[in-house]
Motif scaffolding. Structure first.
Motif, mmCIF file in Angstrom:
data_model
loop_
_atom_site.group_PDB
_atom_site.id
_atom_site.type_symbol
_atom_site.label_atom_id
_atom_site.label_comp_id
_atom_site.label_asym_id
_atom_site.label_seq_id
_atom_site.Cartn_x
_atom_site.Cartn_y
_atom_site.Cartn_z
ATOM 1 N N VAL A 161 1.165 -1.425 -0.118
ATOM 2 C CA VAL A 161 0.171 -0.381 -0.049
ATOM 3 C C VAL A 161 0.894 1.461 -0.008
ATOM 4 O O VAL A 161 0.102 1.933 -0.888
ATOM 5 N N SER A 165 1.339 4.419 -2.762
ATOM 6 C CA SER A 165 0.787 5.506 -2.939
ATOM 7 C C SER A 165 2.003 6.201 -3.008
ATOM 8 O O SER A 165 1.589 6.947 -3.851
ATOM 9 N N THR A 192 -3.311 10.535 -1.650
ATOM 10 C CA THR A 192 -3.607 9.882 -2.203
ATOM 11 C C THR A 192 -3.460 8.483 -1.049
ATOM 12 O O THR A 192 -4.730 7.962 -1.250
ATOM 13 N N THR A 195 -7.155 9.555 0.114
ATOM 14 C CA THR A 195 -7.941 9.122 -0.474
ATOM 15 C C THR A 195 -8.412 7.158 -1.109
ATOM 16 O O THR A 195 -9.494 7.029 -1.040
ATOM 17 N N LEU A 196 -7.044 7.087 -1.399
ATOM 18 C CA LEU A 196 -7.112 5.524 -0.267
ATOM 19 C C LEU A 196 -7.855 4.826 0.568
ATOM 20 O O LEU A 196 -8.513 3.590 0.357
ATOM 21 N N THR A 197 -7.823 5.597 1.765
ATOM 22 C CA THR A 197 -8.529 5.193 2.945
ATOM 23 C C THR A 197 -10.587 5.679 2.928
ATOM 24 O O THR A 197 -10.735 5.171 4.489
ATOM 25 N N THR A 198 -10.486 6.241 2.037
ATOM 26 C CA THR A 198 -12.031 7.041 1.637
ATOM 27 C C THR A 198 -11.962 7.527 2.627
ATOM 28 O O THR A 198 -13.345 8.223 2.908
ATOM 29 N N ILE A 218 -8.208 5.186 -7.212
ATOM 30 C CA ILE A 218 -7.894 5.168 -6.192
ATOM 31 C C ILE A 218 -9.363 4.944 -5.397
ATOM 32 O O ILE A 218 -8.686 3.895 -4.609
ATOM 33 N N LEU A 221 -10.343 1.611 -5.978
ATOM 34 C CA LEU A 221 -9.002 0.365 -4.872
ATOM 35 C C LEU A 221 -9.562 0.386 -3.557
ATOM 36 O O LEU A 221 -9.099 -0.359 -2.248
ATOM 37 N N GLY A 222 -9.874 1.621 -2.691
ATOM 38 C CA GLY A 222 -9.988 1.954 -0.793
ATOM 39 C C GLY A 222 -10.262 1.205 -0.913
ATOM 40 O O GLY A 222 -9.908 0.664 0.116
ATOM 41 N N ILE A 225 -8.817 -2.406 -0.680
ATOM 42 C CA ILE A 225 -7.704 -2.554 0.921
ATOM 43 C C ILE A 225 -8.193 -2.368 1.957
ATOM 44 O O ILE A 225 -7.644 -3.444 2.810
#
Length: 282
Positions: A161, A165, A192, A195-198, A218, A221-222, A225
């Motif tokens: 991850v 990122s 990033t 955004t990835l962790t929402t 992204i 994908l979050g 993930i």
């Protein structure tokens, strides 16, 4: 010799009240302690509100001193009522008890240190012993073993991850302009990860079509993930749970809240005569 027996009996009685939850006196003490911990945490919260503190500062401070003095005597009593005091002093609860007692005293030397009184919330963990929720301690131990068993997989996952990122953050820095908030690669990596962790604070947002397309990927994908570590831990938790059930089916062990007067370890069997940790008589 007689004086020694009187002294020992006094210490044993004090230990029974403070450390035991099965006796009426011990249960009353633990419940009173539990209520005082909650009151103390509430006092710290109220003190942090400027309007309340400005109006009731003296009252809050007086109440906090009452609670602190009680906890001070309680800590001293815990130390002197056990045969090996250092076992308690350097234990998890011993450190928590000490840290939650000294902040008000330190506030006269270090300004603002009284906020550390919120550490007293950790003392609420004793509710497991007070209410005899031993089985929940077993579940917590099961979760700990599951996390420990899956730590290698989670470490690899986090590593991937982080690499993702860095790569995506660098790409966004190249695509987007400074006006959009992507002023540097570290700041782009921050966007990033957010955004990835929402989480999406909204302080930085892509303006170009390509940037928005990457942001959409992204975000999708979050969701996947977030589910991965949960799945890893769940599998290990399930495995450990099956092993535990298999073991419990063969051996049924009943434990109580009795505390060893020597090392303060808990979780002894109902018929135990010696401590499983130090071997001293119970």
């Amino acid at each position: 010799m007689k004086e020694h027996k009187v002294h020992t009996g006094w210490r044993n009685r004090l230990h029974e009240i403070i450390y035991e939850a099965d006796t009426p006196a011990g249960k009353f003490f633990d419940i009173a302690l539990f209520v005082l911990i909650i009151v103390s945490v509430i006092l710290v919260m109220l003190e942090s509100v400027d309007e309340i503190d400005a109006k009731y500062h003296r009252v809050l401070l007086a109440l906090e001193w009452v609670v602190t003095i009680f906890f001070t005597f309680e800590y001293i009593a815990r130390v002197i009522s056990i045969k090996k005091p250092f076992k308690y002093i350097f234990s998890f609860y011993g450190i928590i008890d000490f840290v939650s007692t000294i902040p008000l005293y330190l506030s006269y030397i270090l300004a603002g240190s009284q906020v550390l009184l919120a550490v007293r919330a950790f003392r609420l963990l004793r509710v497991f012993r007070i209410l005899k929720l031993v089985k929940f301690l077993g579940e917590a131990s099961q979760l700990k073993h599951a996390l420990k068993a899956s730590r290698a997989k989670i470490a690899v996952f986090i590593y991937v991850v982080l690499i993702l990122s860095v790569i995506m953050g660098t790409i966004m820095y190249m695509i987007e302009s400074d006006e959009a908030g992507f002023t540097s690669i570290p700041r782009s990596i921050y966007w990033t990860i957010v955004t990835l962790t929402t989480v999406g604070y909204g302080d930085i947002a892509p303006q170009t079509n390509l940037g928005q397309l990457i942001a959409t990927i992204i975000m999708i994908l979050g969701y996947g993930i977030i589910a991965v570590p949960t799945g890893i831990v769940t599998v290990e938790f399930s495995k450990h749970g099956k092993k535990k059930k298999s073991s419990d089916a063969m051996t049924v062990v009943h434990t109580n809240t009795q505390s060893c007067p020597s090392c303060s370890k808990e979780g002894h069997r109902d018929n135990a005569k010696h401590c499983y940790n130090c071997g001293e008589p119970l």
